[in-house]
Design a protein around this motif. Structure first.
Motif, PDB file in Angstrom:
ATOM      1  N   CYS A 225       0.835  -1.202   0.000  1.00 35.13           N
ATOM      2  CA  CYS A 225       0.000   0.000   0.000  1.00 35.13           C
ATOM      3  C   CYS A 225       0.870   1.253   0.000  1.00 35.13           C
ATOM      4  N   ILE A 226       0.509   2.193  -0.860  1.00 33.98           N
ATOM      5  CA  ILE A 226       1.205   3.477  -0.946  1.00 33.98           C
ATOM      6  C   ILE A 226       0.199   4.585  -0.644  1.00 33.98           C
ATOM      7  N   ILE A 227       0.376   5.235   0.507  1.00 33.40           N
ATOM      8  CA  ILE A 227      -0.485   6.341   0.905  1.00 33.40           C
ATOM      9  C   ILE A 227      -0.012   7.604   0.190  1.00 33.40           C
ATOM     10  N   VAL A 228      -0.943   8.341  -0.397  1.00 28.22           N
ATOM     11  CA  VAL A 228      -0.606   9.537  -1.170  1.00 28.22           C
ATOM     12  C   VAL A 228      -1.352  10.734  -0.589  1.00 28.22           C
ATOM     13  N   CYS A 239       0.339   7.930  10.414  1.00 26.83           N
ATOM     14  CA  CYS A 239       0.841   6.730  11.091  1.00 26.83           C
ATOM     15  C   CYS A 239      -0.306   5.818  11.532  1.00 26.83           C
ATOM     16  N   LYS A 240      -1.430   6.422  11.946  1.00 29.24           N
ATOM     17  CA  LYS A 240      -2.596   5.611  12.308  1.00 29.24           C
ATOM     18  C   LYS A 240      -3.151   4.890  11.095  1.00 29.24           C
ATOM     19  N   ALA A 241      -3.186   5.581   9.966  1.00 30.31           N
ATOM     20  CA  ALA A 241      -3.676   4.953   8.735  1.00 30.31           C
ATOM     21  C   ALA A 241      -2.760   3.809   8.320  1.00 30.31           C
ATOM     22  N   ALA A 242      -1.457   3.999   8.464  1.00 28.17           N
ATOM     23  CA  ALA A 242      -0.505   2.938   8.122  1.00 28.17           C
ATOM     24  C   ALA A 242      -0.703   1.719   9.010  1.00 28.17           C
ATOM     25  N   HIS A 254       3.884   2.155   2.475  1.00 32.04           N
ATOM     26  CA  HIS A 254       4.772   3.265   2.161  1.00 32.04           C
ATOM     27  C   HIS A 254       3.903   4.518   2.017  1.00 32.04           C
ATOM     28  N   ALA A 255       4.533   5.676   2.001  1.00 31.78           N
ATOM     29  CA  ALA A 255       3.784   6.925   1.813  1.00 31.78           C
ATOM     30  C   ALA A 255       4.565   7.858   0.904  1.00 31.78           C
ATOM     31  N   TYR A 256       3.828   8.548   0.031  1.00 29.85           N
ATOM     32  CA  TYR A 256       4.392   9.589  -0.822  1.00 29.85           C
ATOM     33  C   TYR A 256       3.626  10.877  -0.537  1.00 29.85           C
ATOM     34  N   ILE A 257       4.305  11.841   0.077  1.00 29.97           N
ATOM     35  CA  ILE A 257       3.695  13.095   0.493  1.00 29.97           C
ATOM     36  C   ILE A 257       4.482  14.243  -0.140  1.00 29.97           C
ATOM     37  N   THR A 258       3.787  15.184  -0.749  1.00 33.14           N
ATOM     38  CA  THR A 258       4.493  16.268  -1.434  1.00 33.14           C
ATOM     39  C   THR A 258       5.255  17.157  -0.468  1.00 33.14           C
ATOM     40  N   HIS A 259       4.557  17.666   0.554  1.00 38.86           N
ATOM     41  CA  HIS A 259       5.164  18.656   1.449  1.00 38.86           C
ATOM     42  C   HIS A 259       5.371  18.057   2.843  1.00 38.86           C
ATOM     43  N   GLY A 260       6.614  17.858   3.213  1.00 36.31           N
ATOM     44  CA  GLY A 260       6.925  17.290   4.524  1.00 36.31           C
ATOM     45  C   GLY A 260       7.072  18.383   5.567  1.00 36.31           C
ATOM     46  N   MET A 275       5.414   2.105   8.746  1.00 36.93           N
ATOM     47  CA  MET A 275       5.747   2.493   7.373  1.00 36.93           C
ATOM     48  C   MET A 275       7.190   2.136   7.050  1.00 36.93           C
ATOM     49  N   GLU A 276       7.381   1.484   5.931  1.00 33.90           N
ATOM     50  CA  GLU A 276       8.733   1.157   5.507  1.00 33.90           C
ATOM     51  C   GLU A 276       9.440   2.370   4.917  1.00 33.90           C
ATOM     52  N   SER A 277       8.683   3.289   4.341  1.00 35.39           N
ATOM     53  CA  SER A 277       9.295   4.515   3.829  1.00 35.39           C
ATOM     54  C   SER A 277       8.273   5.630   3.750  1.00 35.39           C
ATOM     55  N   LEU A 278       8.737   6.847   4.015  1.00 38.48           N
ATOM     56  CA  LEU A 278       7.985   8.064   3.763  1.00 38.48           C
ATOM     57  C   LEU A 278       8.802   8.865   2.768  1.00 38.48           C
TER      58      LEU A 278
END
Length: 338
Positions: A225-228, A239-242, A254-260, A275-278
């Motif tokens: 799963c990749i959260i966007v 983190c709760k969603a993960a 994993h998660a892909y977020i534009t603005h950290g 999450m294995e990666s953000l």
């Protein structure tokens, strides 16, 4: 492309690393050195901001590189004061390149007697003398309508799509996840680019910042799963969603977020999450803690922004950069395309 265009870059203090990366990429694209304008942006003892531009900008097409990230008010004032200095120095056109547009989450009235701060910021930028805005993944697309000047809103999704293809060998096992109903359009757009399935995390809140219940709409068991999303602030909901996805049988998250934004306990939460990666862009500079986190990494939007600046300066299409096909040659130094 016109090599002799009158173009100058000037950077505020918000994200100097990104500004320098943009200048380097533009040097490559133009085949000639592109330097940041010689200027000083500093503060008096009472924290008033002072700007002095040493280069001649009369008749120039000037691009201000400045995210309005934390500290948002200081960085916004820097942007406005730089614009005023350029306007009074007879720059022919002033474009604000704002990779992260602060106050974008205040795009509507959520209760009685509350402001629409995004509209106020748009008014301030226009009154300061800014003629055009170039930004990335606005939190709400309708903010473009708050301006009476052109606004180009670029998207991180084509860059994310290239990165996902590079790092995930078997896309048949991948599902894109929207962390809330409001982000479905953004997640669907990336899923469509990659020809992947989509699932949604439905959140119910009793008050802002607090999530009472989360449920998943869609099949995630045995899937990667990749959260966007566009913004990761304190990372609590992410983190709760993960964790919920893992509890529902997801093989990896994993998660892909534009603005950290990554404020407060965000980095620690991500480090301790399932999450294995953000993956985030460099629209906002990373804290030292985030730089060394084992599961946080960045992808650069400098190549895309550099090309967008050149396109604006040359009066050519910016929307062409919505296409992965257009961006591939720009990112060939980052990824290997077969």
């Amino acid at each position: 492309m016109k090599a002799d265009i009158n173009l100058k870059l000037i950077a505020g203090n918000a994200n100097m690393d990104l500004a320098q990366a943009i200048a380097r990429r533009m040097s490559v694209y133009r085949g000639m050195p592109v330097e940041l304008a010689n200027a000083r942006v500093e503060r008096f003892n009472d924290k008033e901001i002072f700007v002095e531009i040493f280069d001649n900008v009369r008749g120039e097409d000037v691009f201000i590189l400045q995210s309005t990230c934390n500290p948002a008010n200081d960085n916004l004032m820097e942007l406005l004061i730089i614009a005023d200095a350029l306007k009074r120095s007879s720059a022919s056109r002033i474009t604000a390149v704002v990779p992260y547009f602060g106050y974008a989450r205040q795009d509507r009235r959520t209760a009685a007697r509350t402001p629409i701060s995004a509209k106020l910021v748009a008014n301030l930028m226009t009154e300061a003398g800014i003629d055009r805005v170039l930004t990335l993944d606005l939190h709400a697309g309708q903010i473009q309508g708050f301006f009476d000047i052109p606004v180009d809103n670029l998207y991180a999704s084509p860059v994310f799509a290239m990165d996902i293809r590079h790092h995930f060998e078997d896309l048949s096992k991948v599902t894109i996840i929207s962390p809330d109903v409001g982000g479905v359009a953004r997640a669907r757009e990336l899923a469509k680019r990659l020809n992947l399935g989509l699932a949604i995390v439905d959140k119910r809140r009793s008050r802002p910042g607090e999530v009472d219940e989360m449920t998943i709409i869609g099949e995630v068991e045995g899937r990667t799963c990749i959260i966007v999303d566009d913004i990761c602030d304190t990372a609590g909901t992410l983190c709760k969603a993960a964790q919920l996805l893992k509890d529902e049988g997801a093989e990896a998250v994993h998660a892909y977020i534009t603005h950290g934004v990554l404020s407060g306990p965000a980095v620690e939460r991500v480090k301790n999450s399932v999450m294995e990666s953000l993956v985030i862009t460099d629209s906002i500079p990373l804290s030292d803690e985030a730089k060394v986190a084992h599961n946080i990494r960045t992808v650069s939007v400098a190549p895309m922004l550099a090309q967008a600046i050149l396109n604006v300066a040359n009066d050519t299409s910016v929307s062409s950069l919505f296409s992965e096909q257009t961006l591939r040659p720009i990112y060939e130094a980052f990824y290997r395309f077969d």
